[in-house]
Design a protein around this motif. Structure first.
Motif, PDB file in Angstrom:
ATOM      1  N   ALA A 128      37.590  17.043  47.592  1.00  0.00           N
ATOM      2  CA  ALA A 128      36.146  17.167  47.355  1.00  0.00           C
ATOM      3  C   ALA A 128      35.846  17.341  45.872  1.00  0.00           C
ATOM      4  O   ALA A 128      34.903  16.745  45.332  1.00  0.00           O
ATOM      5  N   ILE A 129      36.646  18.164  45.186  1.00  0.00           N
ATOM      6  CA  ILE A 129      36.441  18.377  43.748  1.00  0.00           C
ATOM      7  C   ILE A 129      36.609  17.068  42.985  1.00  0.00           C
ATOM      8  O   ILE A 129      35.811  16.729  42.103  1.00  0.00           O
ATOM      9  N   MET A 130      37.650  16.304  43.334  1.00  0.00           N
ATOM     10  CA  MET A 130      37.891  15.041  42.630  1.00  0.00           C
ATOM     11  C   MET A 130      36.802  14.006  42.924  1.00  0.00           C
ATOM     12  O   MET A 130      36.451  13.189  42.068  1.00  0.00           O
ATOM     13  N   LYS A 131      36.247  14.047  44.130  1.00  0.00           N
ATOM     14  CA  LYS A 131      35.145  13.130  44.440  1.00  0.00           C
ATOM     15  C   LYS A 131      33.895  13.487  43.622  1.00  0.00           C
ATOM     16  O   LYS A 131      33.160  12.599  43.167  1.00  0.00           O
ATOM     17  N   ILE A 132      33.653  14.784  43.442  1.00  0.00           N
ATOM     18  CA  ILE A 132      32.526  15.211  42.607  1.00  0.00           C
ATOM     19  C   ILE A 132      32.776  14.821  41.157  1.00  0.00           C
ATOM     20  O   ILE A 132      31.872  14.340  40.461  1.00  0.00           O
ATOM     21  N   ARG A 133      34.000  14.999  40.688  1.00  0.00           N
ATOM     22  CA  ARG A 133      34.361  14.558  39.332  1.00  0.00           C
ATOM     23  C   ARG A 133      34.070  13.071  39.169  1.00  0.00           C
ATOM     24  O   ARG A 133      33.482  12.636  38.173  1.00  0.00           O
ATOM     25  N   ASN A 134      34.478  12.290  40.151  1.00  0.00           N
ATOM     26  CA  ASN A 134      34.250  10.847  40.097  1.00  0.00           C
ATOM     27  C   ASN A 134      32.759  10.511  40.065  1.00  0.00           C
ATOM     28  O   ASN A 134      32.337   9.598  39.338  1.00  0.00           O
ATOM     29  N   GLU A 135      31.958  11.244  40.813  1.00  0.00           N
ATOM     30  CA  GLU A 135      30.517  10.987  40.816  1.00  0.00           C
ATOM     31  C   GLU A 135      29.886  11.353  39.473  1.00  0.00           C
ATOM     32  O   GLU A 135      28.969  10.654  39.004  1.00  0.00           O
ATOM     33  N   ILE A 136      30.375  12.414  38.842  1.00  0.00           N
ATOM     34  CA  ILE A 136      29.884  12.766  37.512  1.00  0.00           C
ATOM     35  C   ILE A 136      30.209  11.650  36.522  1.00  0.00           C
ATOM     36  O   ILE A 136      29.365  11.267  35.701  1.00  0.00           O
ATOM     37  N   ILE A 137      31.411  11.105  36.601  1.00  0.00           N
ATOM     38  CA  ILE A 137      31.796  10.001  35.717  1.00  0.00           C
ATOM     39  C   ILE A 137      30.953   8.763  36.009  1.00  0.00           C
ATOM     40  O   ILE A 137      30.434   8.112  35.098  1.00  0.00           O
ATOM     41  N   ARG A 138      30.802   8.443  37.292  1.00  0.00           N
ATOM     42  CA  ARG A 138      30.026   7.247  37.665  1.00  0.00           C
ATOM     43  C   ARG A 138      28.588   7.354  37.173  1.00  0.00           C
ATOM     44  O   ARG A 138      28.045   6.412  36.571  1.00  0.00           O
ATOM     45  N   SER A 139      27.967   8.506  37.405  1.00  0.00           N
ATOM     46  CA  SER A 139      26.568   8.662  37.019  1.00  0.00           C
ATOM     47  C   SER A 139      26.414   8.754  35.499  1.00  0.00           C
ATOM     48  O   SER A 139      25.361   8.394  34.959  1.00  0.00           O
ATOM     49  N   THR A 140      27.464   9.225  34.810  1.00  0.00           N
ATOM     50  CA  THR A 140      27.451   9.225  33.343  1.00  0.00           C
ATOM     51  C   THR A 140      27.344   7.805  32.800  1.00  0.00           C
ATOM     52  O   THR A 140      26.506   7.499  31.944  1.00  0.00           O
ATOM     53  N   TYR A 141      28.206   6.937  33.297  1.00  0.00           N
ATOM     54  CA  TYR A 141      28.151   5.528  32.876  1.00  0.00           C
ATOM     55  C   TYR A 141      26.790   4.919  33.218  1.00  0.00           C
ATOM     56  O   TYR A 141      26.205   4.184  32.419  1.00  0.00           O
ATOM     57  N   GLU A 142      26.293   5.240  34.391  1.00  0.00           N
ATOM     58  CA  GLU A 142      25.000   4.704  34.823  1.00  0.00           C
ATOM     59  C   GLU A 142      23.883   5.160  33.891  1.00  0.00           C
ATOM     60  O   GLU A 142      23.041   4.346  33.460  1.00  0.00           O
ATOM     61  N   PHE A 143      23.868   6.451  33.572  1.00  0.00           N
ATOM     62  CA  PHE A 143      22.811   6.982  32.705  1.00  0.00           C
ATOM     63  C   PHE A 143      22.815   6.306  31.337  1.00  0.00           C
ATOM     64  O   PHE A 143      21.775   5.847  30.851  1.00  0.00           O
ATOM     65  N   PHE A 144      23.972   6.246  30.713  1.00  0.00           N
ATOM     66  CA  PHE A 144      24.020   5.697  29.360  1.00  0.00           C
ATOM     67  C   PHE A 144      23.838   4.181  29.350  1.00  0.00           C
ATOM     68  O   PHE A 144      23.186   3.634  28.448  1.00  0.00           O
ATOM     69  N   ASN A 145      24.368   3.501  30.344  1.00  0.00           N
ATOM     70  CA  ASN A 145      24.153   2.052  30.408  1.00  0.00           C
ATOM     71  C   ASN A 145      22.679   1.722  30.615  1.00  0.00           C
ATOM     72  O   ASN A 145      22.147   0.791  30.011  1.00  0.00           O
ATOM     73  N   GLU A 146      22.015   2.494  31.475  1.00  0.00           N
ATOM     74  CA  GLU A 146      20.597   2.234  31.747  1.00  0.00           C
ATOM     75  C   GLU A 146      19.702   2.584  30.557  1.00  0.00           C
ATOM     76  O   GLU A 146      18.574   2.096  30.469  1.00  0.00           O
ATOM     77  N   ASN A 147      20.209   3.398  29.648  1.00  0.00           N
ATOM     78  CA  ASN A 147      19.412   3.806  28.489  1.00  0.00           C
ATOM     79  C   ASN A 147      19.841   3.123  27.193  1.00  0.00           C
ATOM     80  O   ASN A 147      19.494   3.592  26.101  1.00  0.00           O
ATOM     81  N   GLY A 148      20.580   2.030  27.322  1.00  0.00           N
ATOM     82  CA  GLY A 148      20.851   1.190  26.165  1.00  0.00           C
ATOM     83  C   GLY A 148      21.985   1.617  25.262  1.00  0.00           C
ATOM     84  O   GLY A 148      22.042   1.216  24.100  1.00  0.00           O
ATOM     85  N   TYR A 149      22.907   2.420  25.770  1.00  0.00           N
ATOM     86  CA  TYR A 149      24.066   2.836  24.981  1.00  0.00           C
ATOM     87  C   TYR A 149      25.211   1.834  25.148  1.00  0.00           C
ATOM     88  O   TYR A 149      25.364   1.218  26.206  1.00  0.00           O
ATOM     89  N   VAL A 150      26.036   1.734  24.125  1.00  0.00           N
ATOM     90  CA  VAL A 150      27.238   0.896  24.164  1.00  0.00           C
ATOM     91  C   VAL A 150      28.442   1.823  24.195  1.00  0.00           C
ATOM     92  O   VAL A 150      28.547   2.755  23.392  1.00  0.00           O
ATOM     93  N   LYS A 151      29.375   1.583  25.124  1.00  0.00           N
ATOM     94  CA  LYS A 151      30.579   2.419  25.165  1.00  0.00           C
ATOM     95  C   LYS A 151      31.565   1.937  24.104  1.00  0.00           C
ATOM     96  O   LYS A 151      31.915   0.759  24.050  1.00  0.00           O
ATOM     97  N   ILE A 152      31.992   2.867  23.269  1.00  0.00           N
ATOM     98  CA  ILE A 152      32.960   2.594  22.213  1.00  0.00           C
ATOM     99  C   ILE A 152      34.129   3.560  22.392  1.00  0.00           C
ATOM    100  O   ILE A 152      33.927   4.746  22.658  1.00  0.00           O
ATOM    101  N   ASP A 153      35.342   3.061  22.237  1.00  0.00           N
ATOM    102  CA  ASP A 153      36.530   3.889  22.454  1.00  0.00           C
ATOM    103  C   ASP A 153      37.136   4.319  21.123  1.00  0.00           C
ATOM    104  O   ASP A 153      37.686   3.488  20.392  1.00  0.00           O
ATOM    105  N   PRO A 154      37.051   5.594  20.779  1.00  0.00           N
ATOM    106  CA  PRO A 154      37.658   6.076  19.536  1.00  0.00           C
ATOM    107  C   PRO A 154      39.173   6.204  19.687  1.00  0.00           C
ATOM    108  O   PRO A 154      39.689   6.265  20.813  1.00  0.00           O
ATOM    109  N   PRO A 155      39.903   6.272  18.573  1.00  0.00           N
ATOM    110  CA  PRO A 155      41.363   6.402  18.673  1.00  0.00           C
ATOM    111  C   PRO A 155      41.779   7.780  19.153  1.00  0.00           C
ATOM    112  O   PRO A 155      41.060   8.766  18.951  1.00  0.00           O
ATOM    113  N   ILE A 156      42.950   7.854  19.759  1.00  0.00           N
ATOM    114  CA  ILE A 156      43.520   9.137  20.165  1.00  0.00           C
ATOM    115  C   ILE A 156      44.396   9.703  19.050  1.00  0.00           C
ATOM    116  O   ILE A 156      44.447  10.901  18.837  1.00  0.00           O
TER     117      ILE A 156
END
Length: 430
Positions: A128-156
């Motif tokens: 259940a915890i991991m499913k909630i984690r996944n929903e937070i990640i999914r909705s994060t992408y949805e929020f930023f994509n719907e608001n015109g953000y571009v995902k950029i990957d910084p170096p590790i």
């Protein structure tokens, strides 16, 4: 028809086959109750002696925990179940018999469960915890994509610290020194100057020798950065984002929140706007609550954050911290230079800071001054200085710690349960 547990509501009254594992079972005379999981969910399968062959019934009664199978039966409504459906079994095909599975339905100590994290993830609450984690990640992408953000990957791997601290994991990068990233923020600022509004989502590392329930050595951060956005607008974006994520979890993870026995009435209040309190007023609030030793200019610890949060029923922004206890890149308040245009977002119920953000310094001369004050010399920081040299603009950003957010929303006490394989001060296994 082969399907999954998550899809069985679509097949009420029909016979389906599911690939599943046995998480638990009980039997009573001429009936066996199998608790099944398949990764998408949990369902009870009922095996009646009169409905199957003797061989299948004995298999059901004697099957061991975590044995795998293809199980076939008819989906029927079950109002007693939180899931709402169960399977009336007609056939079982054993795939693999599990022997001496170490995590039994009895109580186990935390260290034992962490040593068996690779198996503990199969349990209903961890699922259940991991499913909630996944929903937070999914909705994060949805929020930023719907608001015109571009995902950029910084170096590790980086050549310097983003925060100017010493809590870094050092490694050799051929013949140079390198560090595991504490934050992608500096790189996201560069990306914002190219794309306007950006966000990253990736792992970060802190060599902090802390054993508290809020700390991990390796954790995941969501870090948006926004050109032409000043401090006030950034706060509005933060509260809208957090509200969006919480409401998405309430909508899409009702079953999981129920399994965790989460009090959702507290989450239902999490809607923008959020209350705000200045650092100055927070100091006074703490003194009024009995923290008489806290002085202006000191950072807040976990007890302080919890005490402040108790005064509000939503997440609360603490704004305008003293410059000397915040990162070098934060912009001073033009009306009061000893504090900076920043805010920490404190979650309710004792979960502490989940977001740190600020407006960034965009003036080249002031940034050069900060470089000198913090001893930021050498080529590793030169590129960051150039962002203020070529077309500098007001810009702001923030970082949300995923695991603390998962802990808060799911109501889990310790962040070690909010990441699949936690890295702690004393744990690098499994």
């Amino acid at each position: 028809m082969k399907t999954t547990i998550a899809q069985v509501p679509e097949f009420q009254g029909k016979e389906v086959t599911i690939g599943a594992w046995l998480s638990n079972k009980r039997s009573s005379g001429k009936i066996a109750f199998l608790q099944l999981r398949d990764g998408t969910g949990f369902i009870q399968a009922v095996v009646a002696k009169n409905d199957v062959s003797e061989e299948i019934f004995q298999l059901a009664k004697n099957m061991t925990q975590e044995s795998s199978m293809y199980i076939t039966g008819t989906i029927v409504e079950d109002t007693r179940s939180k899931f709402g459906f169960e399977m009336q079994v007609s056939n079982i095909e054993l795939i693999h018999e599990s022997v001496d599975y170490p995590i039994t339905p009895k109580e186990h100590g935390t260290e034992f469960l962490m040593d068996h994290r690779h198996l503990w993830l199969r349990s209903k609450k961890q699922h259940a915890i991991m499913k909630i984690r996944n929903e937070i990640i999914r909705s994060t992408y949805e929020f930023f994509n719907e608001n015109g953000y571009v995902k950029i990957d910084p170096p590790i791997l980086t050549g310097a610290s983003a925060e100017g601290t010493t809590e870094l994991f050092h490694t050799k990068y051929f013949d140079e020194d390198a560090y595991l990233s504490q934050s992608g923020q500096l790189y996201m600022e560069a990306a914002a100057m190219a794309f306007g509004k950006v966000f990253s989502f990736g792992p970060t590392f802190r060599a902090e020798k802390s054993k508290t329930r809020r700390h991990l050595i390796e954790f995941w951060m969501i870090e948006p950065e926004m050109a032409f956005v000043e401090h006030e607008e950034s706060l509005q974006i933060q509260e809208n984002y957090v509200s969006y994520v919480v409401q998405s979890v309430l909508k899409n993870c009702q079953l999981e929140l129920g399994i965790l026995e989460r009090d959702i009435t507290k989450l239902e209040k999490v809607k923008a706007p959020f209350p705000r309190i200045s650092y100055d007023d927070a100091i006074q609030l703490l003194k009024d609550k009995g923290f008489t030793d806290i002085e202006w200019g000191e950072d807040f610890g976990a007890p302080h954050e919890t005490a402040i949060a108790e005064s509000f029923d939503k997440p609360v922004f603490i704004t305008n911290y003293p410059a000397k206890i915040k990162a070098f890149y934060m912009k001073p308040d033009p009306n009061r230079e000893e504090v900076v245009l920043c805010a920490d977002l404190i979650a309710p119920e004792g979960y502490g800071e989940i977001i740190g953000g600020s407006e960034r310094i965009n003036d080249l001369d002031l940034m050069k001054q900060r470089y000198e004050e913090h001893g930021l010399t050498g080529p590793a920081y030169e590129w960051y200085l150039e962002l203020r040299k070529y077309g500098s603009v007001p810009h702001s950003g923030f970082g949300l710690g995923l695991e603390r957010t998962v802990a808060w929303i799911s109501g889990v006490e310790h962040v070690r349960e909010t990441i699949p394989f936690p890295r702690l001060l004393n744990r690098l296994y499994p």
